[in-house]
Scaffold this motif. Structure first.
Motif, short mmCIF file in Angstrom:
data_model
loop_
_atom_site.label_atom_id
_atom_site.label_comp_id
_atom_site.label_asym_id
_atom_site.label_seq_id
_atom_site.Cartn_x
_atom_site.Cartn_y
_atom_site.Cartn_z
N ILE A 23 0.82 -1.22 0.00
CA ILE A 23 0.00 0.00 0.00
C ILE A 23 0.85 1.27 0.00
O ILE A 23 0.55 2.22 -0.71
N TRP A 24 1.92 1.30 0.79
CA TRP A 24 2.62 2.55 1.07
C TRP A 24 4.05 2.66 0.53
O TRP A 24 4.59 3.76 0.50
N ALA A 25 4.68 1.57 0.17
CA ALA A 25 6.11 1.63 -0.14
C ALA A 25 6.39 1.60 -1.64
O ALA A 25 5.58 1.13 -2.44
N ASN A 26 7.57 2.07 -1.98
CA ASN A 26 8.15 1.81 -3.29
C ASN A 26 9.35 0.87 -3.05
O ASN A 26 9.61 0.49 -1.90
N GLU A 27 10.05 0.50 -4.08
CA GLU A 27 11.15 -0.46 -3.92
C GLU A 27 12.18 0.02 -2.91
O GLU A 27 12.68 -0.77 -2.11
N LEU A 80 -0.70 9.49 14.00
CA LEU A 80 -1.48 8.51 13.25
C LEU A 80 -0.91 8.53 11.84
O LEU A 80 -0.75 9.61 11.25
N CYS A 81 -0.57 7.36 11.31
CA CYS A 81 -0.01 7.32 9.96
C CYS A 81 -0.57 6.14 9.19
O CYS A 81 -1.15 5.22 9.78
N ALA A 82 -0.36 6.18 7.90
CA ALA A 82 -0.61 5.04 7.01
C ALA A 82 -2.03 4.50 7.10
O ALA A 82 -2.25 3.31 6.91
N LEU A 83 -3.00 5.37 7.38
CA LEU A 83 -4.39 4.92 7.40
C LEU A 83 -4.82 4.59 5.98
O LEU A 83 -4.66 5.40 5.07
N TYR A 84 -5.37 3.40 5.82
CA TYR A 84 -5.81 2.97 4.49
C TYR A 84 -6.94 1.96 4.65
O TYR A 84 -6.87 1.07 5.50
#
Length: 155
Positions: A23-27, A80-84
């Protein structure tokens, strides 16, 4: 519907890492989530905490409670982070389940506020967050910073 705290249920660690990375990262940023989620299980500190929202053994969302969300407001904590929430599950207020759990855990840890950085206007205000300032990311972007007073919002 179940909220999984990865620290409390470390058997979800591998699934959590893969989900947050998807959901949140790239390589280049994948190791950030692997390291942070792995360390969250063994740390003696109250933060970070990573959460999955699971429905019928399917991960349908996630969130985190962390010390700083890569933003210039270093004096504010926790975030609060990375809410998805997966697209097909949006519109049912499932995000509020994760937001409320983050608030509860932050309050239990002794924090009086929770912060977040976002470009979404109108969503987080429904859950007790108020815009307080702009913050700046190391990569040059600017985000709106919001604060939620926990003891007022949990009453």
């Amino acid at each position: 519907m179940e909220i999984i705290n990865i620290r409390e249920k470390p058997q979800y660690k591998k699934r959590a890492i893969k989900y947050f990375q998807k959901i949140w990262a790239n390589e280049k940023s994948k190791p950030v989530y692997e390291d942070s989620i792995s360390r969250s299980i063994v740390t003696k500190s109250c933060l970070p905490i990573w959460y999955l929202l699971v429905h019928n053994d399917e991960i349908i969302g996630c969130a985190g409670l962390i010390t700083n969300d890569f933003i210039s407001c270093m004096d504010l904590c926790p975030w609060l982070c990375a809410l998805y929430i997966e697209k097909k599950y949006r519109g049912y207020a499932y995000g509020s389940l994760l937001i409320n759990r983050v608030k509860q855990d932050a309050a239990k840890a002794g924090f009086s506020n929770v912060y977040l950085a976002t470009d979404h206007i109108g969503f987080y205000e429904k859950y007790g967050f108020e815009y307080i300032c702009d913050g700046y990311h190391p990569w040059g972007d600017c985000s709106r910073v919001y604060e939620c007073r926990l003891f007022e919002s949990l009453e």
